[in-house]
Design an enzyme around this catalytic site. Structure first.
Site, mmCIF file in Angstrom:
data_model
loop_
_atom_site.group_PDB
_atom_site.id
_atom_site.type_symbol
_atom_site.label_atom_id
_atom_site.label_comp_id
_atom_site.label_asym_id
_atom_site.label_seq_id
_atom_site.Cartn_x
_atom_site.Cartn_y
_atom_site.Cartn_z
ATOM 1 N N THR A 147 -25.368 19.707 11.124
ATOM 2 C CA THR A 147 -25.474 21.145 11.399
ATOM 3 C C THR A 147 -26.536 21.760 10.499
ATOM 4 O OG1 THR A 147 -23.123 21.249 11.954
ATOM 5 C CG2 THR A 147 -24.183 23.331 11.387
ATOM 6 N N ASP A 184 -23.331 28.584 12.635
ATOM 7 C CA ASP A 184 -22.709 28.580 13.960
ATOM 8 C C ASP A 184 -21.924 29.882 14.110
ATOM 9 O OD1 ASP A 184 -20.335 28.157 12.507
ATOM 10 O OD2 ASP A 184 -20.423 25.994 12.795
ATOM 11 N N ASP A 202 -20.242 18.187 6.485
ATOM 12 C CA ASP A 202 -19.637 16.874 6.732
ATOM 13 C C ASP A 202 -20.774 15.854 6.871
ATOM 14 O OD1 ASP A 202 -18.183 14.713 7.501
ATOM 15 O OD2 ASP A 202 -16.992 15.710 9.021
ATOM 16 N N THR A 203 -21.290 15.656 8.072
ATOM 17 C CA THR A 203 -22.407 14.709 8.221
ATOM 18 C C THR A 203 -23.736 15.323 7.792
ATOM 19 O OG1 THR A 203 -22.825 15.482 10.460
ATOM 20 C CG2 THR A 203 -21.311 13.626 10.223
ATOM 21 N N GLY A 206 0.800 -1.228 0.000
ATOM 22 C CA GLY A 206 0.000 0.000 0.000
ATOM 23 C C GLY A 206 0.830 1.275 0.000
ATOM 24 N N LYS A 236 -24.676 27.093 17.818
ATOM 25 C CA LYS A 236 -24.602 25.622 17.891
ATOM 26 C C LYS A 236 -23.676 25.206 19.026
ATOM 27 C CE LYS A 236 -21.893 23.694 14.749
ATOM 28 N NZ LYS A 236 -21.446 23.323 13.396
ATOM 29 N N ARG A 241 -21.668 21.790 20.548
ATOM 30 C CA ARG A 241 -21.321 20.382 20.294
ATOM 31 C C ARG A 241 -20.665 19.789 21.529
ATOM 32 N NH1 ARG A 241 -21.109 19.007 14.829
ATOM 33 N NH2 ARG A 241 -20.465 20.589 13.350
#
Ligand code: R5P
Length: 311
Positions: free
Chosen positions: A226, A169, A222-223, A39, A192, A194
């Site tokens: 937010t 945010d 990202d996910t 790799g 926001k 977290r």
């Protein structure tokens, strides 16, 4: 003989390097990223670059192999006697770790800056760093492009009325404010909190969005947590519609499902990171022309700031 502009690509941003090179009017240089059977990455530049201006395009999104590939490409270019090396990093990964906000954590963005410099790059060209002050982690020039150059014409093309801009945010306040000032509109802030990365524990909105078409501006999705939380919250506070303009589509985990299920009208992103699949709610705008012009201006020693709409 005069130095030529030569554009090369790492593996993950080939599509973008090809469009940048096309917009610039050259072909992507021949290079291959080979691997040993275990790799280990072993890139090779397959044509002479002696005395040239070399631009190496690679976003350092996860996995870290992308970063390592770029470091090795820089080393190859330096050892092949390029006159000047620019690491073109449309999305600069690890930027969210830009401060020691709790004990015993790294400042990853600074470490990456050190690694890129140690590898031998002379300059960085990037876009919408998570925090603009990351430029100060480098002691070499950083050309920091702005996605507003791409998003502002898009917003105009929507011909929307009753627009209010929103920061998802507190970290995004300056970004949303720049749009609000440009369009002479109001802005609101979603506050926001977290407990851990990617998990939104609580959110509240500061400002009035009743009857407004809200545009959320952010650097990263990202996910998607937010954004979908912010959208639900803004609609519950009386917004007419909520859409988002996000520079870097990291889109990990259940991001695609989150966006599909969300109350957002659309999510407009740049092609700084390859998308894994299509989504009816995601619209992609290309940064290729902007990077090609920035490369030309850099090569001709012309202003990069002149490319920004808000300059
Ligand atoms: C955080 O400060 C960033 O600007 C983004 O808001 C964040 O990375 C988005 O993450 P997610 O989509 O996982 O909520």
């Amino acid at each position: 003989m005069e130095s030529q502009v030569r554009i090369f690509s790492g593996t993950n941003t080939k599509y973008l390097a090809t469009s940048i090179a096309e917009a610039y009017g050259v072909e992507v240089g021949k290079a291959e990223v080979r691997r040993f059977s275990d790799g280990e990455i072993c890139p090779v530049i397959l044509e002479s670059i002696r005395g040239d201006y070399v631009f190496l395009v690679q976003s350092t999104v996860a996995p870290s192999d992308n970063l390592f590939e770029l470091l090795l490409l820089i080393d190859s270019a330096r050892r092949a006697s390029a006159a000047y090396i620019t690491a073109v990093i449309p999305y600069f990964g690890y930027a969210r770790q830009d401060r020691k906000d709790k004990p015993r954590v790294p400042i990853a963005a600074k470490l990456i800056a050190n690694l890129l410099t140690a590898a031998g790059t002379n300059r960085i060209m990037t876009m919408d760093l998570h925090a603009p002050q990351i430029q100060g982690f480098f002691d070499i020039p950083v050309d920091h492009l702005e996605s507003s150059t791409i998003f502002i014409p898009y917003i105009k093309s929507l011909d929307l009325h009753d627009v209010t801009f929103a920061a998802p945010d507190v970290g995004g306040v300056n970004r949303a404010r720049a749009y609000a000032i440009h369009f002479n509109k109001e802005m609101v802030i979603c506050d926001k909190y977290r407990k851990r990365p990617n998990e939104v524990s609580a959110m509240t909105v500061i400002g009035d969005v009743t009857g407004r078409n809200v545009i959320i501006c952010d650097d990263i999705i990202d996910t998607g947590n937010t954004l979908s939380n912010a959208s639900d919250l803004l609609l519950s506070r009386g917004a007419k519609s909520v859409r988002a303009l996000i520079t870097h589509p990291v889109l990990s985990g259940k991001a695609y499902e989150n966006i599909e299920r969300s109350s957002l009208t659309e999510v407009v992103v740049c092609d700084t990171i390859p998308l894994k699949k299509e989504s009816r709610k995601i619209k992609i705008l290309s940064v290729a022309d902007l990077f090609a012009t920035a490369i030309l201006n850099m090569y001709e020693h012309k202003s990069i700031t002149s490319l920004f709409i808000n300059n």
